[in-house]
Write a protein that holds these residues in place. Structure first.
Motif, mmCIF file in Angstrom:
data_model
loop_
_atom_site.group_PDB
_atom_site.id
_atom_site.type_symbol
_atom_site.label_atom_id
_atom_site.label_comp_id
_atom_site.label_asym_id
_atom_site.label_seq_id
_atom_site.Cartn_x
_atom_site.Cartn_y
_atom_site.Cartn_z
ATOM 1 N N GLU A 1 -17.220 -0.624 -46.477
ATOM 2 C CA GLU A 1 -18.386 -1.238 -45.800
ATOM 3 C C GLU A 1 -18.222 -1.112 -44.287
ATOM 4 O O GLU A 1 -19.174 -0.848 -43.564
ATOM 5 C CB GLU A 1 -18.485 -2.742 -46.134
ATOM 6 N N ALA A 2 -16.992 -1.309 -43.826
ATOM 7 C CA ALA A 2 -16.724 -1.219 -42.385
ATOM 8 C C ALA A 2 -16.954 0.210 -41.892
ATOM 9 O O ALA A 2 -17.536 0.433 -40.819
ATOM 10 C CB ALA A 2 -15.294 -1.660 -42.084
ATOM 11 N N TRP B 1 -18.239 -7.154 -38.938
ATOM 12 C CA TRP B 1 -17.614 -6.963 -40.263
ATOM 13 C C TRP B 1 -16.471 -7.931 -40.500
ATOM 14 O O TRP B 1 -15.676 -8.185 -39.582
ATOM 15 C CB TRP B 1 -17.085 -5.525 -40.384
#
Ligand code: NAD
Ligand SMILES: O=c1ccn([C@@H]2O[C@H](COP(=O)(O)OP(=O)(O)O[C@H]3OC[C@](O)(CO)[C@H]3O)[C@@H](O)[C@H]2O)c(=O)[nH]1
Length: 390
Positions: free
Chosen positions: A271-272, A355
């Protein structure tokens, strides 16, 4: 999930589909990044690697798949292939994951390690810089080396002070052992390529992001010796311990298993990376720690937790002596050394990209070991039976 066509970045701007040259796409991180890009975004991937087993499920299949036509595999070794520049030129962005990055190699194959992590990455940086292409380069948390605290006396109260062990991108020093401890060949090569990329940014305007992963783990990491990798191979700790559990052998604790690590679930970490890819204005020029500071354990505690989790997911009782101590010399050979403690500071990634990791160590081990059991238990059983019979 279907690929979305109207994506917006963190500042509300529409993200146009782009083409990504992903080098090392066939590895552990690459396979998860390919999966994410193909299933959740409209972007196209030019996947470069010498292997593609871990992304076969994305490359094969009917034209009706939502990502059909958005991934091409290019089997090439970046050491010596003139097609590399062309692939970088026709992409908007290059993500470089290619590396030798298994500790068992650092002290036993130091030349290969240095070439892979520094020399082989040079043309990638050069082509990106000369062709004004953005680069996301994978470095490592190992560039921090040992903590300042590890040099303090054992009983010093300063060892408890986070200032002496939290690792910050913009202030922490890089502390490696002596040259004869060849373990640091990898960290040193990674550090030099980081410095080169930074200098290309400063002197020639290269748009770059450097990622420092802190022990990302999950399905498809490395290999199980004798099953989908060499019998004598030594993968990273997740696969070593998985192999021991699958074979019902004690887990080997190197030098007492006292070193500490923070583990992050691969799906959180990916996701990061997607945020970096889709938010160049916030990611360019930055070095990002990507880890989970809440998931810190000693290697011994990791072994104990993996034993419990594996017992739960496999339905098998654990063996009577679940762990055994081994010296690093016996396990890795001459020249091994270790990072004592690795806790990432999250200020920069949190500020730039908002994040935060989500998955606890127990939960990520439960899903990963479920995968390991489902994927390998039968094959290991058969291989053990075959060895006993012969
Ligand atoms: N997994 C982690 O926790 C972690 C931690 C720190 C740093 N990293 C860095 O992230 C990157 C990816 O790591 P990973 O865990 O996915 O490793 P991996 O070994 O699974 O993947 C690396 C991939 O690069 C490919 N490759 C290597 N040399 C190549 C070459 N010359 N030409 C073409 N392909 C080549 C390999 O075949 C492999 O598929 C590496 O740069 C590593 O140093 C990973
Ligand atoms: O059977 C085993 C295997 C390993 N150990 C010890 O576990 C610690 C972690 O080892 P590992 O996951 O192999 O690797 P490191 O964390 O030391 O290094 C990696 O970190 C990031 C990366 O850059 C890329 O993945 C790589 O360098 C360690 O203390 C081992 O000694 C064990 O006890 N038993």
């Amino acid at each position: 999930m279907a690929a979305s066509s109207a994506r917006v970045d963190l500042d509300g701007n529409t993200i146009n589909p782009f083409t990504i040259c992903m080098i090392g796409a066939g590895g552990f991180i690459g396979s998860h990044l390919c999966e994410k890009l193909l299933t959740e975004t409209p972007h196209t991937v030019l996947a470069v690697d010498v292997y593609n087993d871990k992304i076969k499920h994305l490359l094969e299949g009917p034209d009706s798949l939502p990502w059909a036509g958005r991934i091409q595999f290019h089997r090439l070794n970046i050491k010596n292939d003139s097609r590399l520049e062309g692939l970088i030129k026709c992409s908007d962005l290059t993500v470089n994951l290619a590396a030798i990055c298994t500790p068992a190699d650092y002290n036993t194959r130091p030349l290969d390690t240095i070439y892979s992590n520094f020399i082989d990455a040079l043309p990638v940086v050069k082509y990106c810089s000369e062709n004004n292409k953005r680069l996301i380069h994978f470095s490592t948390c190992e560039v921090y080396g040992k903590t300042i605290g590890s040099y303090l006396p054992q009983d010093s109260p300063l060892r408890q002070d986070p200032a002496y062990y939290i690792l910050k991108e913009d202030t922490s020093p890089c502390i490696f052992g002596p040259i004869e401890k060849q373990r640091w060949s990898y960290a040193c090569a990674k550090q030099l390529i980081e410095r080169l990329i930074y200098a290309e940014g400063a002197e020639n305007g290269l748009e770059f992001t450097i990622v420092r992963p802190f022990n990302w783990i999950g399905p498809r990491m490395d290999f199980i010796p004798g099953i989908d990798g060499p019998s004598e191979g030594v993968p990273r700790v997740l696969a070593c311990f998985s192999n021991n559990l699958l074979r019902r052998e004690p887990l080997k604790l190197v030098d007492g298993g006292e070193s500490q690590r923070t583990f992050v679930y691969i799906k959180d970490a990916i996701e990061a990376v997607l945020l970096m890819i889709e938010n160049p204005a916030r990611a360019n020029g930055h070095i990002f720690n990507v880890g989970n500071p809440n998931n810190e354990v000693t290697v011994r505690q990791l072994a104990e937790m993996m034993t419990k989790v594996y017992s739960k997911v496999s339905g098998e009782d654990s063996i009577e002596t679940p762990t055994v101590d081994v010296s690093s010399k016996e396990f890795y050979g001459e020249g091994y050394d270790d990072s004592d403690k690795r806790i990432p500071d999250m200020t920069i990634i949190n500020k730039q990209l908002g994040w935060d990791p989500k998955t606890s160590l127990w939960d990520l081990l439960e899903s990963t070991l479920t995968y390991q059991h489902r994927t390998y238990a039968e094959a290991v059983k058969q291989s053990v039976a075959k060895a006993v019979a012969s």
